[in-house]
Scaffold this active site. Structure first.
Site, PDB file in Angstrom:
ATOM      1  NE  ARG A  94      -3.461   2.519   2.512  1.00 18.92           N
ATOM      2  CZ  ARG A  94      -3.961   3.178   3.540  1.00 18.92           C
ATOM      3  NH1 ARG A  94      -3.625   2.838   4.769  1.00 18.92           N
ATOM      4  NH2 ARG A  94      -4.811   4.172   3.357  1.00 18.92           N
ATOM      5  CG  HIS A  95      -0.821   4.838  -0.898  1.00 20.80           C
ATOM      6  ND1 HIS A  95      -1.000   5.574   0.251  1.00 20.80           N
ATOM      7  CD2 HIS A  95      -2.037   4.402  -1.267  1.00 20.80           C
ATOM      8  CE1 HIS A  95      -2.284   5.590   0.547  1.00 20.80           C
ATOM      9  NE2 HIS A  95      -2.941   4.873  -0.347  1.00 20.80           N
ATOM     10  N   GLY A  96       2.566   4.865   0.862  1.00 19.38           N
ATOM     11  CA  GLY A  96       2.905   5.403   2.177  1.00 19.38           C
ATOM     12  C   GLY A  96       1.929   6.488   2.634  1.00 19.38           C
TER      13      GLY A  96
END
Ligand SMILES: *[C@@H]1O[C@H](CO)[C@@H](O)[C@H](O)[C@H]1NC(C)=O
Ligand SMILES: *[C@@H]1O[C@H](CO)[C@@H](O)[C@H](O)[C@H]1NC(C)=O
Ligand SMILES: *[C@@H]1O[C@H](CO)[C@@H](O)[C@H](O)[C@H]1NC(C)=O
Ligand SMILES: *[C@@H]1O[C@H](CO)[C@@H](O)[C@H](O)[C@H]1NC(C)=O
Length: 455
Positions: free
Chosen positions: A75-77
């Site tokens: 998942r993106h940061g």
């Protein structure tokens, strides 16, 4: 021993020390931020040292096994709020009364509203660090795979925050792979990373169907939320009618964003007790459950395309290994969303509670498995590692698989163990492998209906 002369100063110093050690107001809330949780919530050792492998590092890799392929779904940061959330916050902020008689409202009215709609869910600087550090930890954990000149396939959803996360991850790997910068392209692949957008049945029956969220909407109107609303309204000296669950939620979200993005405990946090936070966490989990998790079968079935792709690449690596060829894809890193990971984990049966999450079973679900903050915080990662093992008793044991969620080994359901032969894993998921195909699963039913009972 402190020298005698220091004695007199001691009480003041001790008081200052106590103040430093006390958690700031609202700090106890951070375990309840759901999908807006910092990655450090699931791996607290990283708050001290973001490159430490933590307690998990003590678990040795399987004896006599060498990793052949690693697939990481990320998942993106940490990201900024979406435009919709910023608009809602601006509305709430503008509505706050400013009388001195109401200190909480006055403090919040004085709080500088710095979020702009143009931030619209973009990756925050902290999000870049999340990804760089994650890359460096993975490289340290699997040095044989993250070695110089091993091919890396890097894919991402088309969303800006994911592309930027992919680039930050690659930057983090730079030293390990001997990369200077841009040698590896981040390839956009929404059919794998945003399968939910392309699944007509999911879009029509869940995403765009208000009735599908009936449990979420009922909880917003229920007694637990009502209590939180009344408390917040009273703290802000507002009539309760001026608030609703969405506005209270955005206040709570702001508390989470300020912590994740700026590492500060914002005055918004002081509106909530831990008990309120648990209610708001449940609201967030209910939405994840009905929109991305076990609530409706199509939520998880829409991820079949990703599931099949994972096993195709594992199959290929096993074939290549058997015929002593080099592994063509030893490293596959793909960046998506909480909405990418949650359905896949549900398809594979993880974090499933005996009872569904509903508006009216809040208390019974206090100890639920389905807690988004533990499963998909920012920078969440699900890693599949395929091993080739020597000195084995049967040929099945030659290929083994481990899964790590957020850098911790997952136990497989079929064995309760953290390693499985590849054959047993495929056998356990035989039905999905043979019968779950994106195209058929996602076809809209012929009858024209958006009724929930169709799901
Ligand atoms: C996305 O990945 C799938 C599965 O690997 C592949 O078939 C497809 O061609 C890819 N799409 C793009 C645009 O690269
Ligand atoms: C965040 O703030 C805490 C407490 O103020 C501090 O100890 C910590 O080092 C900060 N973390 C980062 C990454 O700046
Ligand atoms: C795994 O462990 C749980 C709890 O200890 C138990 O209920 C379950 O039957 C076990 N499953 C298998 C396949 O051994
Ligand atoms: C289904 O029915 C609704 C209203 O009855 C209509 O607006 C819509 O176009 C129909 N959809 C299809 C696919 O026929």
């Amino acid at each position: 021993m402190a020298p005698r002369g220091a004695r007199a100063a001691f009480p003041a110093a001790a008081a200052a020390l106590v103040l430093l050690l006390l958690p700031p107001a609202g700090a106890g809330l951070s375990g309840y931020f759901g999908t807006k949780s910092r990655y450090e919530e699931v791996n607290p050792h990283l708050a001290r040292d973001p490159l430490s492998l933590g307690p998990g590092a003590a678990a040795p890799p399987p004896a006599a096994c060498a990793p052949l392929q690693l697939r990481a779904l990320l998942r993106h940061g940490t990201r900024y709020p979406t435009a919709g959330q910023v608009r809602r916050l601006a509305r709430l902020h503008a509505r706050l009364p400013r009388p001195a008689a109401c200190p909480a409202a006055a403090a919040l009215a004085a709080w500088p509203m710095w979020y702009e709609e143009s931030l619209d869910g973009r990756l925050a600087p902290q999000g870049r660090r999340d990804m760089e550090h994650l890359a460096r930890r993975l490289a340290a954990r699997f040095p044989a795979l993250f070695a110089a000149r091993r091919p890396l396939a890097l894919a991402s959803s088309s969303k800006h925050r994911c592309l930027q996360s992919g680039e930050a991850f690659r930057r983090g790997l730079g030293p390990a792979l001997g990369l200077g910068g841009d040698e590896v392209e981040v390839e956009v692949n929404d059919s794998l990373m945003r399968f939910f957008d392309h699944c007509a049945k999911f879009v029509a029956l869940v995403e765009e169907n208000e009735a599908a969220m009936c449990q979420v909407n009922a909880f917003k109107e229920g007694p637990e939320m009502r209590k939180v609303l009344e408390k917040v309204a009273s703290a802000l000296c507002l009539p309760v009618e001026e608030l609703n669950a969405d506005l209270v939620q955005v206040a709570f979200l702001t508390c989470s964003y300020e912590l994740a993005i700026k590492n500060v405990t914002s005055p918004w946090c002081s509106l909530f007790t831990e008990e309120d936070a648990q209610v708001l966490e449940y609201l967030n989990d209910l939405k994840q459950y009905w929109k991305r998790g076990y609530g409706y079968d199509i939520n998880s079935r829409s991820s079949c395309i990703l599931f099949q792709d994972i096993f195709q690449h594992l199959d290929k690596a096993v074939e290549e290994s058997k015929s002593s060829k080099p592994i063509s894809s030893p490293l596959i890193v793909q960046v998506g969303h909480a909405e990418t990971l949650q359905p896949l984990l549900a398809l594979m049966g993880f974090f499933k509670d005996e009872e569904p999450l509903k508006a009216n079973n809040y208390v019974r679900q206090m100890h639920r498995k389905f807690r988004s903050g533990r499963i998909v915080p920012y920078a969440a990662n699900l890693v599949f590692v395929l091993y080739h093992c020597d000195q084995v008793k049967t040929s099945d044991e030659e290929y083994q698989v481990q899964m790590l969620l957020n850098e911790k080994l997952l136990s497989f359901h079929h064995s309760n163990e953290t390693i499985s032969t590849y054959a047993n894993l495929k056998n356990y998921y035989k039905d999905i492998l043979e019968n779950c195909h994106f195209k058929e699963e996602c076809e809209l039913p012929k009858v024209n209906t958006t009724a929930v009972d169709e799901l």
